[in-house]
Scaffold this motif. Structure first.
Motif, short mmCIF file in Angstrom:
data_model
loop_
_atom_site.label_atom_id
_atom_site.label_comp_id
_atom_site.label_asym_id
_atom_site.label_seq_id
_atom_site.Cartn_x
_atom_site.Cartn_y
_atom_site.Cartn_z
N GLY A 143 45.34 32.41 44.73
CA GLY A 143 44.62 31.63 45.72
C GLY A 143 45.12 30.22 45.86
N ILE A 144 44.35 29.44 46.63
CA ILE A 144 44.68 28.05 46.91
C ILE A 144 43.43 27.20 46.73
CG2 ILE A 144 45.34 26.43 48.74
CD1 ILE A 144 47.16 28.57 49.88
N GLU A 145 43.59 26.06 46.07
CA GLU A 145 42.50 25.11 45.91
C GLU A 145 42.82 23.85 46.69
OE1 GLU A 145 41.56 22.21 42.35
OE2 GLU A 145 40.78 24.23 41.87
N MET A 146 41.83 23.35 47.43
CA MET A 146 41.96 22.11 48.17
C MET A 146 40.82 21.19 47.77
SD MET A 146 43.09 23.35 51.98
CE MET A 146 44.46 24.49 52.23
N ALA A 147 41.13 19.94 47.43
CA ALA A 147 40.11 18.99 47.00
C ALA A 147 40.29 17.67 47.72
CB ALA A 147 40.18 18.78 45.49
N THR A 148 39.15 17.02 48.05
CA THR A 148 39.20 15.74 48.72
C THR A 148 38.09 14.84 48.18
OG1 THR A 148 39.33 14.66 50.89
CG2 THR A 148 37.65 16.36 50.63
N ARG A 149 38.22 13.53 48.43
CA ARG A 149 37.23 12.54 48.00
C ARG A 149 36.68 11.85 49.24
NH1 ARG A 149 37.00 8.67 43.69
NH2 ARG A 149 35.01 7.53 43.90
N HIS A 150 35.35 11.73 49.31
CA HIS A 150 34.69 11.01 50.40
C HIS A 150 33.97 9.79 49.85
CE1 HIS A 150 35.39 13.91 53.57
NE2 HIS A 150 34.77 14.88 52.92
N SER A 151 34.19 8.63 50.43
CA SER A 151 33.43 7.42 50.12
C SER A 151 33.06 6.76 51.44
CB SER A 151 34.26 6.45 49.27
OG SER A 151 34.54 7.01 48.00
N PHE A 152 31.74 6.62 51.68
CA PHE A 152 31.30 6.10 52.97
C PHE A 152 29.86 5.60 52.85
CE2 PHE A 152 29.24 6.82 57.13
CZ PHE A 152 30.10 6.12 57.98
N ARG A 153 29.65 4.30 53.01
CA ARG A 153 28.32 3.70 53.07
C ARG A 153 27.38 4.18 51.96
NH1 ARG A 153 27.92 3.82 59.73
NH2 ARG A 153 29.39 2.10 60.02
N GLY A 154 27.87 4.12 50.73
CA GLY A 154 27.07 4.51 49.58
C GLY A 154 27.24 5.95 49.16
N TYR A 155 27.81 6.79 50.01
CA TYR A 155 28.12 8.17 49.63
C TYR A 155 29.46 8.18 48.89
CZ TYR A 155 24.52 9.42 53.02
OH TYR A 155 23.34 9.53 53.71
N ASP A 156 29.50 8.92 47.81
CA ASP A 156 30.73 9.01 47.00
C ASP A 156 30.73 10.39 46.37
OD1 ASP A 156 32.97 8.65 45.52
OD2 ASP A 156 32.16 7.04 44.26
N LEU A 157 31.62 11.24 46.80
CA LEU A 157 31.60 12.62 46.31
C LEU A 157 33.00 13.21 46.32
CD1 LEU A 157 31.23 15.17 48.99
CD2 LEU A 157 30.27 12.95 49.60
#
Length: 279
Positions: free
Chosen positions: A119-133
């Motif tokens: 398989g394939i794994e894709m990962a990303t980071r989100h940071s926006f107006r207090g959201y961080d995940l």
């Protein structure tokens, strides 16, 4: 595109960068399953305009989406009274920062891609107006079982998540469409009826425009679906979660079911789920 293969199936995933012309503000850009092809039977999935054309809103194959609750930073997206920011900007998980008024992506999220044996794994980071995940999507193929798995690790403010898969099956040759392991209820309507054998069936005539119907249920166990298929006869899917809002939709080209997952992920918590598609 990225390709995953078993002895009898070939699965193609959109590349979040190279295939950006096929992406927009609706579907998650990482882990987007665009095609499932059988070595003998050919293409097994469809789309609202397939095979005549393609557009980024209707999509094709097995896309999924977080787009119905854009994160503005002003309050809970599930509250209809939440104001839109003056700059119109919001975060859509799996896509990036968008301009809600123009329906345009301002900044695409960047995915780390790791290829594995199955398989394939894709990962990303989100940071926006207090959201961080951190969002991780993993698509694996073992034999004729295709798994789409998602994980969210929340390091920021309380995070509302509203996600749904949108598998586009070709319309079967019979009126019978799908059978569920849960008791679903729906009112009298133009498009669907319940068959004597428990299958939800077509009854509408104008399938060119399509029929949408929300299902009511009292399920306490994860969802299982038996789906009629014109080439394989019967295919199946298993969700790891109990669906919340649960509509079905179809037109002349395709039929789809959309079991929503709706959760709130507290700071420091992790949320994960998956769907197995059995061909």
């Amino acid at each position: 595109m990225y390709t995953i293969k078993s002895d009898t199936l070939t699965v193609m995933l959109l590349d979040p960068v190279d295939d950006r012309a096929r992406l927009g503000t609706r579907y998650c850009t990482g882990g987007y399953i665009f095609s499932v092809r059988d070595a003998q039977q050919g293409e097994l999935m469809s789309g609202p305009t397939y095979p005549d054309s393609f557009n980024v809103f209707d999509g094709q194959g097995i896309p999924d989406a977080f787009n119905l609750d854009p994160l503005t930073g002003l309050g809970s997206p599930r509250n209809a009274g939440v104001p839109v920011p003056t700059d119109g900007q919001a975060l859509i998980l799996g896509i990036g920062t968008v301009d809600l008024s123009e329906n345009q992506v301002l900044a695409w999220c960047s995915w780390e891609v790791v290829r594995g044996d199955v398989g394939i794994e894709m990962a990303t980071r989100h940071s926006f107006r207090g959201y961080d995940l951190r969002l991780r999507r993993t698509v694996t193929l073992r034999g004729r079982t295709l798994r789409s798995a998602t994980e969210i690790i929340n390091a920021g403010r309380s995070l509302p998540v509203r996600w749904f898969p949108h598998p586009f099956y070709p319309q079967p040759k019979t009126d019978a469409l799908l059978k569920l392991n849960i008791t679903a209820r729906f009112p009298e309507n133009e498009g669907y009826k319940l068959g004597y054998n428990g299958f939800i069936c077509r009854k509408g005539e104008d399938w060119a425009r399509g029929y949408y119907q929300a299902l009511a249920h009292d399920a306490t166990a994860p969802l299982m679906v038996l789906q009629r298929h014109p080439k394989l006869g019967l295919v199946a899917a298993t969700c790891s979660y109990v669906p919340d809002f649960f509509p079905i939709w179809g037109n002349a080209n395709t039929f789809s079911w959309e079991p929503f997952l709706e959760r709130t992920v507290a700071p420091g918590q992790t949320l994960s789920w998956w769907i197995d598609y059995e061909f």
